[in-house]
Design a protein around this motif. Sequence first.
Motif, mmCIF file in Angstrom:
data_model
loop_
_atom_site.group_PDB
_atom_site.id
_atom_site.type_symbol
_atom_site.label_atom_id
_atom_site.label_comp_id
_atom_site.label_asym_id
_atom_site.label_seq_id
_atom_site.Cartn_x
_atom_site.Cartn_y
_atom_site.Cartn_z
ATOM 1 N N ASN A 52 0.668 -1.285 -0.152
ATOM 2 C CA ASN A 52 0.103 -0.196 -0.190
ATOM 3 C C ASN A 52 1.348 1.199 -0.561
ATOM 4 O OD1 ASN A 52 -2.582 -0.459 -0.020
ATOM 5 N ND2 ASN A 52 -2.716 -1.498 1.559
ATOM 6 N N LYS A 53 2.208 1.331 0.732
ATOM 7 C CA LYS A 53 3.020 2.386 0.823
ATOM 8 C C LYS A 53 3.001 2.815 -0.878
ATOM 9 C CE LYS A 53 4.511 2.904 5.556
ATOM 10 N NZ LYS A 53 5.143 1.995 6.373
ATOM 11 N N LYS A 56 0.606 3.801 -3.025
ATOM 12 C CA LYS A 56 0.492 5.828 -2.563
ATOM 13 C C LYS A 56 1.378 6.507 -3.308
ATOM 14 C CE LYS A 56 -0.372 8.395 1.630
ATOM 15 N NZ LYS A 56 -0.144 8.840 3.061
ATOM 16 N N GLU A 57 3.045 5.628 -2.720
ATOM 17 C CA GLU A 57 3.998 6.376 -3.446
ATOM 18 C C GLU A 57 3.657 6.570 -4.463
ATOM 19 O OE1 GLU A 57 7.453 8.956 -2.524
ATOM 20 O OE2 GLU A 57 6.196 7.764 -1.057
ATOM 21 N N LEU A 59 1.290 6.537 -6.744
ATOM 22 C CA LEU A 59 0.045 7.496 -7.510
ATOM 23 C C LEU A 59 0.952 8.925 -7.008
ATOM 24 C CD1 LEU A 59 -2.847 5.001 -5.791
ATOM 25 C CD2 LEU A 59 -2.067 5.428 -8.285
ATOM 26 N N GLU A 60 0.984 9.636 -5.982
ATOM 27 C CA GLU A 60 1.890 10.813 -5.740
ATOM 28 C C GLU A 60 2.687 10.568 -6.341
ATOM 29 O OE1 GLU A 60 2.759 10.443 -2.403
ATOM 30 O OE2 GLU A 60 0.728 10.380 -0.846
ATOM 31 N N ARG A 96 -6.905 -1.288 -8.402
ATOM 32 C CA ARG A 96 -5.904 -1.350 -9.069
ATOM 33 C C ARG A 96 -6.084 -2.707 -10.330
ATOM 34 N NH1 ARG A 96 -4.896 2.469 -7.236
ATOM 35 N NH2 ARG A 96 -5.130 2.422 -9.798
#
Length: 168
Positions: A52-53, A56-57, A59-60, A96
């Motif tokens: 998940n991290k 998230k990274e 996508l940012e 996803r």
Amino acid sequence: MNLPSPNYITYSEWGKFKFIADTADMKKGFDFNSSKGSPSSVNSPISISLLNKVIKECLERNVNVYLIRTPFHSLSSVIQNESQFKILIKSKFKNRIFLDFKDFPLKNNDFADYVHLNFRGAKKVSLFFNSLLKKNLLKTGRPQKLINDEILKLKKLNTVEYQVEKLK
């Protein structure tokens, strides 16, 4: 995961070219069906959190994320948790795109162990994946259908090749 070297790219234990001639050979090597690769690891909170991290990274930074499952040997314990795995993908990663290559036809000598491809298997899957990308895999509305259809074609082709080999 503690890496043995500060620079993982130069870590000498990675990328070795392991070759498995048959399942007996595979059983002699490191057993990934042991505790580290046990069926209970499918829902590892640590693994899910780390994934998940990473997502998230990405996508940012406006990087598209695709989840890909590579083939594993039919004797692997991984398949024991298939229903649990599918629930996990649908519940935790439903936003996803998941590309599943688990049914890609490979021989014993394409695996390093029950759950990892060796250089030969990785090359076969990579070339197949590249051919799908050239067919606009990621732009189709149903990428898994394209994967499944192309795998089915390969399996039929492999069956024909096997029959011809037997005649020689």
